[in-house]
Design a protein around this motif. Structure first.
Motif, PDB file in Angstrom:
ATOM      1  N   SER A   4       1.233  -1.289   0.166  1.00 32.26           N
ATOM      2  CA  SER A   4       0.379   0.012   0.102  1.00 32.26           C
ATOM      3  C   SER A   4       1.151   1.535  -0.027  1.00 32.26           C
ATOM      4  O   SER A   4       1.943   1.149   0.504  1.00 32.26           O
ATOM      5  N   TYR A   5       0.266   1.991  -0.423  1.00 33.97           N
ATOM      6  CA  TYR A   5       1.169   3.394  -1.030  1.00 33.97           C
ATOM      7  C   TYR A   5       1.033   4.253   0.459  1.00 33.97           C
ATOM      8  O   TYR A   5       0.424   4.349   1.731  1.00 33.97           O
ATOM      9  N   LEU A   6       2.454   4.947   0.691  1.00 35.02           N
ATOM     10  CA  LEU A   6       2.599   5.148   2.365  1.00 35.02           C
ATOM     11  C   LEU A   6       2.889   6.910   1.915  1.00 35.02           C
ATOM     12  O   LEU A   6       2.685   7.544   2.478  1.00 35.02           O
ATOM     13  N   LYS A   7       4.001   7.268   0.971  1.00 33.77           N
ATOM     14  CA  LYS A   7       3.972   8.551   0.768  1.00 33.77           C
ATOM     15  C   LYS A   7       4.763   9.341  -0.313  1.00 33.77           C
ATOM     16  O   LYS A   7       5.412   8.238  -0.705  1.00 33.77           O
ATOM     17  N   THR A   8       5.317   9.765  -0.783  1.00 37.90           N
ATOM     18  CA  THR A   8       5.831  10.996  -1.838  1.00 37.90           C
ATOM     19  C   THR A   8       6.905  11.058  -0.911  1.00 37.90           C
ATOM     20  O   THR A   8       7.440  12.176  -0.234  1.00 37.90           O
ATOM     21  N   VAL A   9       8.380  10.807  -1.875  1.00 34.37           N
ATOM     22  CA  VAL A   9       9.527  11.473  -1.357  1.00 34.37           C
ATOM     23  C   VAL A   9      10.350  12.502  -2.669  1.00 34.37           C
ATOM     24  O   VAL A   9      10.341  12.456  -3.453  1.00 34.37           O
ATOM     25  N   GLY A  10      10.355  14.355  -1.985  1.00 33.86           N
ATOM     26  CA  GLY A  10      10.466  14.604  -2.786  1.00 33.86           C
ATOM     27  C   GLY A  10       9.784  14.872  -3.801  1.00 33.86           C
ATOM     28  O   GLY A  10       8.840  14.800  -4.006  1.00 33.86           O
ATOM     29  N   GLY A  11      10.181  15.628  -4.860  1.00 32.34           N
ATOM     30  CA  GLY A  11       9.249  16.178  -5.869  1.00 32.34           C
ATOM     31  C   GLY A  11       9.668  17.366  -7.150  1.00 32.34           C
ATOM     32  O   GLY A  11      11.681  17.257  -6.837  1.00 32.34           O
ATOM     33  N   PRO A  12       9.177  17.480  -8.185  1.00 37.41           N
ATOM     34  CA  PRO A  12       9.971  18.332  -9.220  1.00 37.41           C
ATOM     35  C   PRO A  12      11.300  18.850  -8.215  1.00 37.41           C
ATOM     36  O   PRO A  12      10.036  20.300  -7.569  1.00 37.41           O
ATOM     37  N   GLY A  15      16.059  22.079  -5.579  1.00 37.99           N
ATOM     38  CA  GLY A  15      16.267  21.988  -4.492  1.00 37.99           C
ATOM     39  C   GLY A  15      17.079  20.645  -4.379  1.00 37.99           C
ATOM     40  O   GLY A  15      17.780  19.905  -4.531  1.00 37.99           O
ATOM     41  N   PRO A  16      17.919  21.090  -2.801  1.00 34.30           N
ATOM     42  CA  PRO A  16      18.445  19.586  -2.365  1.00 34.30           C
ATOM     43  C   PRO A  16      17.228  18.469  -2.182  1.00 34.30           C
ATOM     44  O   PRO A  16      18.380  17.409  -2.240  1.00 34.30           O
ATOM     45  N   SER A  17      16.710  18.727  -1.649  1.00 30.75           N
ATOM     46  CA  SER A  17      15.171  17.825  -1.305  1.00 30.75           C
ATOM     47  C   SER A  17      14.774  17.267  -2.844  1.00 30.75           C
ATOM     48  O   SER A  17      13.424  16.444  -2.118  1.00 30.75           O
ATOM     49  N   GLU A  18      14.728  17.792  -3.690  1.00 32.53           N
ATOM     50  CA  GLU A  18      13.797  17.569  -5.246  1.00 32.53           C
ATOM     51  C   GLU A  18      14.792  16.922  -6.619  1.00 32.53           C
ATOM     52  O   GLU A  18      16.514  17.315  -6.240  1.00 32.53           O
ATOM     53  N   PHE A  19      14.337  16.713  -6.987  1.00 34.00           N
ATOM     54  CA  PHE A  19      14.051  16.062  -8.328  1.00 34.00           C
ATOM     55  C   PHE A  19      14.887  16.710  -9.332  1.00 34.00           C
ATOM     56  O   PHE A  19      13.452  17.428  -9.645  1.00 34.00           O
ATOM     57  N   ASN A  49      12.350   8.178   6.909  1.00 34.10           N
ATOM     58  CA  ASN A  49      11.297   8.963   6.595  1.00 34.10           C
ATOM     59  C   ASN A  49      11.132   9.480   5.701  1.00 34.10           C
ATOM     60  O   ASN A  49      10.189  10.018   5.642  1.00 34.10           O
ATOM     61  N   GLY A  50      12.191   9.713   4.650  1.00 30.31           N
ATOM     62  CA  GLY A  50      11.955  10.258   3.382  1.00 30.31           C
ATOM     63  C   GLY A  50      12.555  12.082   3.810  1.00 30.31           C
ATOM     64  O   GLY A  50      12.038  12.948   2.770  1.00 30.31           O
ATOM     65  N   LYS A  51      13.357  12.386   4.775  1.00 27.78           N
ATOM     66  CA  LYS A  51      13.710  13.354   5.462  1.00 27.78           C
ATOM     67  C   LYS A  51      15.082  13.306   4.630  1.00 27.78           C
ATOM     68  O   LYS A  51      15.948  12.623   4.696  1.00 27.78           O
ATOM     69  N   TYR A  52      15.574  14.844   3.825  1.00 25.56           N
ATOM     70  CA  TYR A  52      16.987  15.107   3.069  1.00 25.56           C
ATOM     71  C   TYR A  52      18.048  14.340   3.789  1.00 25.56           C
ATOM     72  O   TYR A  52      17.963  15.580   5.310  1.00 25.56           O
TER      73      TYR A  52
END
Length: 152
Positions: A4-12, A15-19, A49-52
């Motif tokens: 089951s889906y949990l979360k999204t990490v980063g985004g467009p 920035g350091p935590s973006e892709f 936890n998805g934190k950069y």
């Protein structure tokens, strides 16, 4: 259903935590997530936890620098192996580099005489004593290359 889906990490973004072009992902046994972001020319590290957390290496073409990263894998000791390819303009290297979990450069895994030609996917086998095997899909050569890697 298997999962089951949990979360999204980063985004467009830039920035350091973006892709800008995330390609491959690997997880270490201690919960860190390593993601190759090819256009950003970085391997970004996130906690469970998805934190950069940080970035491996710096952009560039010298040993320990990262330029056009593709595949990423983690060995039994938590070292991170990064595949890079050479672009059509001659930038970058077709190579495999190893970094400590804290991001410090260790060494080059492949031998330059072996002629990698666009290494991409990486997989590390389970342990056999102090050694493991690293499998590399080299789509420029249409083959899988196998390396024996040793503990540090």
């Amino acid at each position: 259903m298997y999962g089951s889906y949990l979360k999204t990490v980063g985004g467009p973004g830039k920035g350091p935590s973006e892709f800008r072009f995330p390609l491959y992902i690997a997880a270490s046994q201690d919960g860190y997530i390593y993601i190759s972001d090819s256009v950003s020319q970085a391997v970004k590290v996130f906690d469970s936890n998805g934190k950069y957390v940080r970035q491996l290496g710096i952009r560039g073409q010298k040993a320990g620098h990262i330029f056009w990263p593709t595949g990423v894998a983690v060995d039994k000791e938590g070292n991170v192996i990064v595949a890079e390819f050479q672009d059509v303009l001659g930038g970058g290297h077709n190579r495999l580099q190893r970094f400590k979990p804290d991001g410090a450069f260790v060494d080059r895994v492949d031998d330059i005489s072996e002629s990698l030609s666009h290494p991409e996917g990486l997989a590390v086998s389970s342990c056999s004593g102090n050694t493991q095997k690293l499998y590399v899909s080299d789509w420029g050569s249409n083959c899988i290359k196998v390396y024996q890697i040793f503990g540090t």
